[in-house]
Design a protein around this motif. Structure first.
Motif, PDB file in Angstrom:
ATOM      1  N   ILE A  36       0.838  -1.196   0.000  1.00 15.03           N
ATOM      2  CA  ILE A  36       0.000   0.000   0.000  1.00 15.03           C
ATOM      3  C   ILE A  36       0.870   1.241   0.000  1.00 15.03           C
ATOM      4  O   ILE A  36       1.875   1.309   0.723  1.00 15.03           O
ATOM      5  CB  ILE A  36      -0.974   0.006   1.206  1.00 15.03           C
ATOM      6  N   ASN A  37       0.507   2.194  -0.815  1.00 16.74           N
ATOM      7  CA  ASN A  37       1.220   3.462  -0.894  1.00 16.74           C
ATOM      8  C   ASN A  37       0.606   4.412   0.138  1.00 16.74           C
ATOM      9  O   ASN A  37      -0.545   4.848  -0.010  1.00 16.74           O
ATOM     10  CB  ASN A  37       1.102   4.045  -2.306  1.00 16.74           C
ATOM     11  N   THR A  38       1.363   4.695   1.190  1.00 20.75           N
ATOM     12  CA  THR A  38       0.845   5.506   2.298  1.00 20.75           C
ATOM     13  C   THR A  38       0.361   6.871   1.829  1.00 20.75           C
ATOM     14  O   THR A  38      -0.723   7.336   2.221  1.00 20.75           O
ATOM     15  CB  THR A  38       1.931   5.684   3.378  1.00 20.75           C
ATOM     16  N   GLU A  39       1.129   7.506   0.968  1.00 15.74           N
ATOM     17  CA  GLU A  39       0.770   8.843   0.505  1.00 15.74           C
ATOM     18  C   GLU A  39      -0.546   8.826  -0.277  1.00 15.74           C
ATOM     19  O   GLU A  39      -1.418   9.671  -0.071  1.00 15.74           O
ATOM     20  CB  GLU A  39       1.888   9.415  -0.369  1.00 15.74           C
ATOM     21  N   GLU A  40      -0.696   7.844  -1.166  1.00 18.31           N
ATOM     22  CA  GLU A  40      -1.935   7.753  -1.947  1.00 18.31           C
ATOM     23  C   GLU A  40      -3.133   7.460  -1.060  1.00 18.31           C
ATOM     24  O   GLU A  40      -4.228   7.997  -1.250  1.00 18.31           O
ATOM     25  CB  GLU A  40      -1.795   6.670  -3.018  1.00 18.31           C
ATOM     26  N   ALA A  41      -2.935   6.564  -0.088  1.00 21.84           N
ATOM     27  CA  ALA A  41      -4.036   6.207   0.815  1.00 21.84           C
ATOM     28  C   ALA A  41      -4.484   7.411   1.643  1.00 21.84           C
ATOM     29  O   ALA A  41      -5.688   7.638   1.836  1.00 21.84           O
ATOM     30  CB  ALA A  41      -3.607   5.065   1.732  1.00 21.84           C
ATOM     31  N   MET A  42      -3.535   8.206   2.101  1.00 18.79           N
ATOM     32  CA  MET A  42      -3.875   9.381   2.894  1.00 18.79           C
ATOM     33  C   MET A  42      -4.572  10.434   2.039  1.00 18.79           C
ATOM     34  O   MET A  42      -5.526  11.089   2.492  1.00 18.79           O
ATOM     35  CB  MET A  42      -2.619   9.955   3.555  1.00 18.79           C
ATOM     36  N   LYS A  43      -4.126  10.587   0.798  1.00 17.06           N
ATOM     37  CA  LYS A  43      -4.785  11.535  -0.101  1.00 17.06           C
ATOM     38  C   LYS A  43      -6.230  11.133  -0.350  1.00 17.06           C
ATOM     39  O   LYS A  43      -7.125  11.970  -0.420  1.00 17.06           O
ATOM     40  CB  LYS A  43      -4.021  11.630  -1.425  1.00 17.06           C
ATOM     41  N   LEU A  44      -6.455   9.825  -0.481  1.00 13.15           N
ATOM     42  CA  LEU A  44      -7.805   9.330  -0.712  1.00 13.15           C
ATOM     43  C   LEU A  44      -8.708   9.640   0.482  1.00 13.15           C
ATOM     44  O   LEU A  44      -9.847  10.098   0.319  1.00 13.15           O
ATOM     45  CB  LEU A  44      -7.783   7.827  -0.970  1.00 13.15           C
ATOM     46  N   SER A  45      -8.207   9.406   1.696  1.00  9.30           N
ATOM     47  CA  SER A  45      -9.019   9.658   2.887  1.00  9.30           C
ATOM     48  C   SER A  45      -9.327  11.143   3.036  1.00  9.30           C
ATOM     49  O   SER A  45     -10.443  11.521   3.409  1.00  9.30           O
ATOM     50  CB  SER A  45      -8.307   9.126   4.137  1.00  9.30           C
ATOM     51  N   GLU A  46      -8.362  12.013   2.735  1.00 10.85           N
ATOM     52  CA  GLU A  46      -8.592  13.454   2.825  1.00 10.85           C
ATOM     53  C   GLU A  46      -9.569  13.919   1.748  1.00 10.85           C
ATOM     54  O   GLU A  46     -10.397  14.813   1.987  1.00 10.85           O
ATOM     55  CB  GLU A  46      -7.269  14.210   2.725  1.00 10.85           C
ATOM     56  N   LYS A  47      -9.469  13.302   0.571  1.00 13.09           N
ATOM     57  CA  LYS A  47     -10.409  13.636  -0.500  1.00 13.09           C
ATOM     58  C   LYS A  47     -11.830  13.274  -0.088  1.00 13.09           C
ATOM     59  O   LYS A  47     -12.781  14.026  -0.331  1.00 13.09           O
ATOM     60  CB  LYS A  47     -10.013  12.887  -1.776  1.00 13.09           C
ATOM     61  N   TYR A  48     -11.965  12.129   0.545  1.00 16.23           N
ATOM     62  CA  TYR A  48     -13.270  11.668   1.029  1.00 16.23           C
ATOM     63  C   TYR A  48     -13.865  12.669   2.022  1.00 16.23           C
ATOM     64  O   TYR A  48     -15.022  13.076   1.903  1.00 16.23           O
ATOM     65  CB  TYR A  48     -13.103  10.294   1.684  1.00 16.23           C
ATOM     66  N   LEU A  49     -13.058  13.097   3.002  1.00 15.70           N
ATOM     67  CA  LEU A  49     -13.552  14.036   4.010  1.00 15.70           C
ATOM     68  C   LEU A  49     -13.838  15.412   3.417  1.00 15.70           C
ATOM     69  O   LEU A  49     -14.778  16.089   3.827  1.00 15.70           O
ATOM     70  CB  LEU A  49     -12.541  14.145   5.153  1.00 15.70           C
ATOM     71  N   THR A  50     -13.036  15.822   2.442  1.00 12.62           N
ATOM     72  CA  THR A  50     -13.268  17.105   1.778  1.00 12.62           C
ATOM     73  C   THR A  50     -14.609  17.102   1.059  1.00 12.62           C
ATOM     74  O   THR A  50     -15.352  18.094   1.088  1.00 12.62           O
ATOM     75  CB  THR A  50     -12.140  17.418   0.781  1.00 12.62           C
ATOM     76  N   PHE A  51     -14.950  15.984   0.420  1.00 13.08           N
ATOM     77  CA  PHE A  51     -16.265  15.854  -0.212  1.00 13.08           C
ATOM     78  C   PHE A  51     -17.381  15.970   0.825  1.00 13.08           C
ATOM     79  O   PHE A  51     -18.410  16.594   0.581  1.00 13.08           O
ATOM     80  CB  PHE A  51     -16.386  14.520  -0.949  1.00 13.08           C
ATOM     81  N   LEU A  52     -17.177  15.362   2.008  1.00 11.71           N
ATOM     82  CA  LEU A  52     -18.198  15.421   3.049  1.00 11.71           C
ATOM     83  C   LEU A  52     -18.377  16.849   3.565  1.00 11.71           C
ATOM     84  O   LEU A  52     -19.499  17.293   3.811  1.00 11.71           O
ATOM     85  CB  LEU A  52     -17.837  14.493   4.208  1.00 11.71           C
ATOM     86  N   VAL A  53     -17.267  17.576   3.731  1.00 15.04           N
ATOM     87  CA  VAL A  53     -17.352  18.954   4.207  1.00 15.04           C
ATOM     88  C   VAL A  53     -18.131  19.819   3.212  1.00 15.04           C
ATOM     89  O   VAL A  53     -18.948  20.656   3.603  1.00 15.04           O
ATOM     90  CB  VAL A  53     -15.937  19.539   4.435  1.00 15.04           C
ATOM     91  N   SER A  54     -17.890  19.602   1.921  1.00 12.31           N
ATOM     92  CA  SER A  54     -18.599  20.371   0.892  1.00 12.31           C
ATOM     93  C   SER A  54     -19.969  19.777   0.588  1.00 12.31           C
ATOM     94  O   SER A  54     -20.644  20.209  -0.339  1.00 12.31           O
ATOM     95  CB  SER A  54     -17.761  20.456  -0.387  1.00 12.31           C
ATOM     96  N   GLU A  55     -20.365  18.758   1.359  1.00 15.44           N
ATOM     97  CA  GLU A  55     -21.674  18.091   1.251  1.00 15.44           C
ATOM     98  C   GLU A  55     -21.887  17.448  -0.117  1.00 15.44           C
ATOM     99  O   GLU A  55     -23.011  17.357  -0.605  1.00 15.44           O
ATOM    100  CB  GLU A  55     -22.800  19.077   1.583  1.00 15.44           C
ATOM    101  N   ASN A  56     -20.797  16.969  -0.717  1.00 14.33           N
ATOM    102  CA  ASN A  56     -20.867  16.246  -1.990  1.00 14.33           C
ATOM    103  C   ASN A  56     -20.816  14.750  -1.677  1.00 14.33           C
ATOM    104  O   ASN A  56     -19.795  14.079  -1.858  1.00 14.33           O
ATOM    105  CB  ASN A  56     -19.706  16.660  -2.901  1.00 14.33           C
ATOM    106  N   TYR A  57     -21.932  14.220  -1.202  1.00 10.10           N
ATOM    107  CA  TYR A  57     -21.970  12.856  -0.680  1.00 10.10           C
ATOM    108  C   TYR A  57     -21.841  11.794  -1.773  1.00 10.10           C
ATOM    109  O   TYR A  57     -21.288  10.723  -1.533  1.00 10.10           O
ATOM    110  CB  TYR A  57     -23.250  12.651   0.127  1.00 10.10           C
ATOM    111  N   GLU A  58     -22.340  12.075  -2.953  1.00  8.56           N
ATOM    112  CA  GLU A  58     -22.249  11.107  -4.049  1.00  8.56           C
ATOM    113  C   GLU A  58     -20.800  10.847  -4.431  1.00  8.56           C
ATOM    114  O   GLU A  58     -20.387   9.702  -4.625  1.00  8.56           O
ATOM    115  CB  GLU A  58     -23.041  11.601  -5.255  1.00  8.56           C
ATOM    116  N   GLU A  59     -20.001  11.913  -4.551  1.00  5.58           N
ATOM    117  CA  GLU A  59     -18.589  11.748  -4.898  1.00  5.58           C
ATOM    118  C   GLU A  59     -17.827  11.062  -3.767  1.00  5.58           C
ATOM    119  O   GLU A  59     -16.902  10.287  -4.011  1.00  5.58           O
ATOM    120  CB  GLU A  59     -17.954  13.104  -5.213  1.00  5.58           C
ATOM    121  N   ALA A  60     -18.217  11.352  -2.517  1.00  2.00           N
ATOM    122  CA  ALA A  60     -17.553  10.716  -1.372  1.00  2.00           C
ATOM    123  C   ALA A  60     -17.768   9.208  -1.407  1.00  2.00           C
ATOM    124  O   ALA A  60     -16.834   8.425  -1.163  1.00  2.00           O
ATOM    125  CB  ALA A  60     -18.074  11.312  -0.070  1.00  2.00           C
TER     126      ALA A  60
END
Length: 367
Positions: A36-60
């Motif tokens: 597992i690529n730690t950097e990619e995995a962390m970027k994915l998790s932050e992207k997920y939370l960023t979608f939730l903050v902007s209330e874009n639940y479908e993309e999350a």
């Protein structure tokens, strides 16, 4: 002679085994690094939370495994996720578990949670996916009577942070420092609140036509001490509830003797003729964003949390509230992003997502 030969053979075996062990260690690290690529995995998790903050639940949800998609709630709760901060992470075999602090609030009301969320990321056939989510509430703030209270984790015991009548009466104006004029603090009711990510402070607001913003330092050790007292966690003399200000809880008991856990309050601003929608800390808690509304039209202000100084006074002149509506989007490591909408009903070129830099305080439109 035989002893010498035996000794040489033993030495040779030791070095051979040592060499094999070192080789396996290097190979193990290489394999672990490719699982597992730690950097990619962390970027994915932050992207997920960023979608939730902007209330874009479908993309999350697109970033999650099928199991999570099937179990996802279809309805939103009362609290909105407005910010997150990465706490720590741990690599376990073929997956990475990342722990975050989450800030959740209710728009315009004295209700907020500080949660801990663990996100597990693993490799699937079509790339990295979020395979597990586990959340737990660390703190919650809510209103009871005229007191803003805090409850920690799953404890039954709660403690007052501050009572409404203990807010400052007046503070110096941020608008006209040259004259050193004071403005009255509106103290009719509490409005929006939010925890700092470390749980050691809470930003609060109160209103009565205009809106007051302040930051309170919290002493959790005081909550533990107070819980050792009598019923209701009474702290005895010296509490904010003295001086004849008896207060009753929802069940009718006298809670005026409880000692508040708010240590000190730093006043940020009074915004005239407004209500506060959201208060949000930056990830390092050095800045506080206030989304406020005037006659139903929202705009934002960003302050230095320590001094209360606004970091971009020209924001209101660039996007006057008579022509534009500004709504909070999210905090990144180095900027606060916000959405600009025109009130003129045309395809205004100024509409879009903007970023206000926390370093040089410049404003740039995102492509």
């Amino acid at each position: 002679m035989k002893r010498i030969i035996v000794s040489l053979l033993l030495i040779l075996l030791v070095f051979t085994a040592y060499g094999c062990n070192r080789g396996e260690g290097r190979e193990g690290r290489r394999v672990k690094g490719t699982v597992i690529n730690t950097e990619e995995a962390m970027k994915l998790s932050e992207k997920y939370l960023t979608f939730l903050v902007s209330e874009n639940y479908e993309e999350a949800l697109k970033l999650c495994s099928e199991d999570i998609k099937e179990g996802a709630q279809k309805e939103k709760g009362d609290l909105r996720l407005v910010g997150f901060m990465m706490d720590n992470y741990d690599e376990a075999g073929s997956s990475l578990m990342i722990n975050y602090k989450l800030s959740l609030v209710k728009k315009g009301e004295p209700r907020a949670d500080l949660d801990n969320l663990s996100i597990t990321v693993a490799r699937e056939d079509d790339g990295y996916k979020i395979t597990k989510l586990s959340a737990k509430t660390e703190k919650e703030a809510y209103l009871e009577g005229n007191a803003l209270r805090q409850r920690r984790e799953e404890e039954v015991q709660s403690s007052p942070i501050i009572r409404l009548h203990r807010l400052p009466v007046e503070i110096y104006s941020r608008e006209n420092k040259a004259e050193y004029t004071k403005v009255t603090v509106p103290r009719e009711r509490f409005s929006a609140v939010t925890f700092g990510y470390q749980g050691e402070s809470i930003a609060i607001s109160s209103e009565n036509g205009s809106s007051y913003i302040g930051i309170i330092a919290i002493d959790d050790s005081q909550q533990t001490f107070s819980s050792m007292g009598g019923s209701g966690g009474g702290g005895g003399k010296g509490s904010q509830g003295q001086e004849g200000n008896q207060e009753e809880g929802l069940s009718g008991e006298d809670i005026s003797s409880e000692k508040p856990i708010g240590k000190e309050i730093s006043s940020i601003d009074v915004i005239e003729n407004s209500t506060i929608n959201y208060l949000v800390f930056s990830k390092d808690e050095k800045y506080i964003m206030a989304e406020y509304a005037v006659n139903g039209i929202s705009s934002i202000k960003v302050y230095k949390a320590e001094s209360g100084d606004p970091i971009h006074k020209e924001l209101e002149s660039i996007f006057p509230i008579s022509s534009y509506q500004l709504t909070f989007n999210s905090f990144t490591e180095d900027e606060v992003t916000f959405k600009v909408e025109s009130l003129k009903g045309d395809n205004n070129q100024e509409e879009g997502i903007y970023g206000l830099s926390l370093e040089d305080h410049s404003i740039k439109k995102h492509e």
